[in-house]
Design a protein around this motif. Structure first.
Motif, short mmCIF file in Angstrom:
data_model
loop_
_atom_site.label_atom_id
_atom_site.label_comp_id
_atom_site.label_asym_id
_atom_site.label_seq_id
_atom_site.Cartn_x
_atom_site.Cartn_y
_atom_site.Cartn_z
N PHE A 171 0.64 -1.29 -0.24
CA PHE A 171 0.14 0.15 0.00
C PHE A 171 1.00 1.24 -0.02
O PHE A 171 0.63 2.15 -0.73
CB PHE A 171 -0.92 -0.18 1.19
CG PHE A 171 -1.92 -1.10 1.20
CD1 PHE A 171 -2.70 -1.73 -0.11
CD2 PHE A 171 -2.30 -1.84 2.25
CE1 PHE A 171 -3.52 -2.51 -0.13
CE2 PHE A 171 -3.18 -2.98 2.34
CZ PHE A 171 -3.82 -3.08 1.31
N GLU A 172 1.90 1.34 0.82
CA GLU A 172 2.82 2.36 0.81
C GLU A 172 3.43 2.51 -0.61
O GLU A 172 3.75 3.68 -0.77
CB GLU A 172 3.78 2.12 2.04
CG GLU A 172 3.21 2.35 3.49
CD GLU A 172 4.19 1.86 4.51
OE1 GLU A 172 3.72 2.10 5.55
OE2 GLU A 172 4.89 0.81 4.05
N GLU B 279 1.34 4.14 -2.72
CA GLU B 279 1.01 5.67 -2.50
C GLU B 279 2.28 6.46 -3.03
O GLU B 279 1.94 7.75 -3.81
CB GLU B 279 0.84 5.85 -0.98
CG GLU B 279 -0.61 5.45 -0.82
CD GLU B 279 -0.64 5.52 1.02
OE1 GLU B 279 0.34 6.07 1.49
OE2 GLU B 279 -1.65 5.10 1.49
N ARG C 171 1.76 6.87 -6.97
CA ARG C 171 0.58 7.87 -7.17
C ARG C 171 1.21 9.22 -7.00
O ARG C 171 0.75 10.36 -7.65
CB ARG C 171 -0.49 7.51 -6.44
CG ARG C 171 -1.48 6.27 -6.84
CD ARG C 171 -1.96 6.42 -8.17
NE ARG C 171 -2.48 5.09 -8.55
CZ ARG C 171 -1.96 4.29 -9.48
NH1 ARG C 171 -0.54 4.34 -9.91
NH2 ARG C 171 -2.30 3.18 -9.79
N LYS D 164 -9.07 -1.25 1.01
CA LYS D 164 -7.85 -0.47 1.24
C LYS D 164 -6.98 -0.32 -0.16
O LYS D 164 -6.36 0.67 -0.32
CB LYS D 164 -6.93 -0.85 2.47
CG LYS D 164 -5.70 0.17 2.63
CD LYS D 164 -5.21 -0.30 3.96
CE LYS D 164 -4.17 0.68 4.50
NZ LYS D 164 -3.22 0.46 5.62
N GLU E 29 -8.62 1.83 -2.29
CA GLU E 29 -8.42 3.45 -1.73
C GLU E 29 -7.13 4.04 -2.35
O GLU E 29 -6.81 5.14 -2.50
CB GLU E 29 -8.62 3.66 -0.33
CG GLU E 29 -9.86 3.66 0.18
CD GLU E 29 -10.11 3.98 1.52
OE1 GLU E 29 -9.10 3.38 2.32
OE2 GLU E 29 -10.83 4.79 1.95
N SER E 30 -5.99 2.97 -2.34
CA SER E 30 -4.74 3.29 -2.77
C SER E 30 -4.51 3.45 -4.24
O SER E 30 -3.46 3.76 -4.63
CB SER E 30 -3.81 2.41 -2.26
OG SER E 30 -3.74 2.11 -0.80
#
Length: 408
Positions: free
Chosen positions: A66-67, A70, A73, A98, A101-102
């Motif tokens: 996830f990190e 981000e 993006r 989640k 959402e990422s």
């Protein structure tokens, strides 16, 4: 076009066996698979390559999937790469929500279903290849548009030059016909007049004094025709690089002094005079005939446009250059036209009524340039003009008796 496009795929997982298995599953002829075992390694690859799809494991030591998403993006180069998350965690962890959402486009749970993975990856590969093909087509179209725009601009410039050349040709032919007709009309009238006297037996019209005047008039008209023809021939020689320069040693001051004396009658005809204010003896190696042609042109122009006021001439040395200055007190030349007058067939409006082909200064400048010198004009409207010819005093690197062809 698609056959030449390969999609690059990135898979990120901290377990080598997972990377090998997924790579084997999604491998294909139309794609290249890159592997990374950490987010840091993945970032290096992302900055180096353009990927059509990134498959990220969620649970990795250090920076998790996830990190990493981000970070992707947040960077211009990677923000549009489609991301698919893969996780072995149970659905109750709500990782899928989640992940979306990422910015993920899909979320896969382990164990993976081979057919589903292959199908989804193929969709992203096809989309990437089609987008690249479209980008290339757009680039080709833009390149073609730019080439067409450039060609159109060149055609417009060529058209403008052609129209200008046609106008110059028409103007030139009009000027030539007028300038040639003037001395020819004089000769024709003189011939008709003599024929009439002979037909009537009026031999008194051919006394010694009258014959002398007739011959002088004929010489003036013939010399005018010769000058016109020589000017046109000189332009042709300049254009073809065949204007010959035959340097020999002579005294520039003596040449100018003789020319000033020769122009006395012409100056008297317009009720003025030429004043030789300074005439230093300057020995140099130049083409005497061509330099005489240049100075004679400047003197003729000074008398023609000098408003019947005295003309000053100076010959002196300055900065290792032999200088000849011809100054008049006539109509002058505005700043906009001071470069135009050295172009062929160019005559400023105030000069057009005075005749001439508009070639004298063009030919003069080419002659001076062929000697390694330069010619310039300083002028203000209403106060007159000063033309300065500068010639190098050093010996030209050519034998004195050998002609030298020059290009314009």
């Amino acid at each position: 076009m698609l056959s030449h496009i390969t999609a690059k795929l990135l898979i990120v997982d901290d377990l080598p066996e997972n990377l090998l298995a997924l790579a084997a599953l999604i491998q294909g002829d139309d794609r290249e698979v890159y592997q990374a075992q950490s987010a840091d390694e993945a970032l290096s690859l992302l900055l180096e390559h353009e990927f059509g799809l990134a498959i990220l494991d969620v649970q990795m030591p250090g920076m998790n999937g996830f990190e990493l998403a981000e970070l992707m993006r947040g960077m211009e180069k990677t923000r549009n790469i489609p991301i698919v998350f893969v996780s072995a965690a149970g659905r109750e962890m709500n990782y899928a929500f989640k992940g979306y959402e990422s910015g993920a486009v899909d979320f896969l749970h382990k164990p993976l279903e081979p057919l589903a993975v292959k199908s989804k990856v193929s969709v992203f590969v096809d989309l990437f290849r089609q987008r690249k093909a479209l980008d290339r087509q757009l680039q080709a179209l833009e390149h073609s548009r730019q080439e067409q725009e450039l060609l159109l601009n060149q055609l417009q410039l060529a058209r403008g030059e052609l129209e200008r050349a046609v106008r110059m040709r028409d103007d030139f032919m009009s000027i030539v016909s007028h300038e040639v007709r003037t001395p020819l009309n004089g000769l024709i009238l003189e011939t008709q007049l003599r024929r009439m006297h002979l037909a009537r037996g009026n031999l008194a019209a051919f006394s010694e004094d009258k014959l002398k005047a007739m011959v002088e008039r004929d010489e003036r008209q013939i010399n005018s025709l010769i000058r016109l023809v020589e000017d046109m021939l000189d332009v042709s020689r300049i254009r073809t690089g065949k204007l010959s320069i035959r340097p020999r040693t002579f005294d520039l001051g003596q040449l100018v002094r003789g020319l000033v004396e020769n122009f006395t009658a012409q100056a008297n005809a317009v009720d003025t005079f030429i004043e030789l204010q300074r005439c230093d003896a300057l020995q140099g190696e130049w083409d005497e005939f061509r330099i005489e042609q240049v100075v004679a042109n400047l003197l003729s122009n000074a008398l023609r446009y000098g408003n019947r006021k005295p003309v000053q001439v100076r010959v002196f040395e300055e900065d290792a250059m032999a200088c000849v200055q011809v100054q008049d007190q006539g109509i002058g030349i505005d700043v906009q036209n001071q470069q135009r007058i050295f172009q062929q067939f160019e005559r400023v409006a105030a000069q057009q009524a005075s005749g001439g082909l508009g070639l004298g200064l063009y030919i003069s400048e080419q002659i001076i340039l062929a000697h390694g010198g330069r010619i310039r004009v300083d002028s203000q409207v209403g106060t007159g003009s000063t033309f300065t010819v500068q010639l190098p005093l050093s010996v030209l690197p050519h034998a004195c008796d050998q002609p030298r062809a020059t290009s314009a």
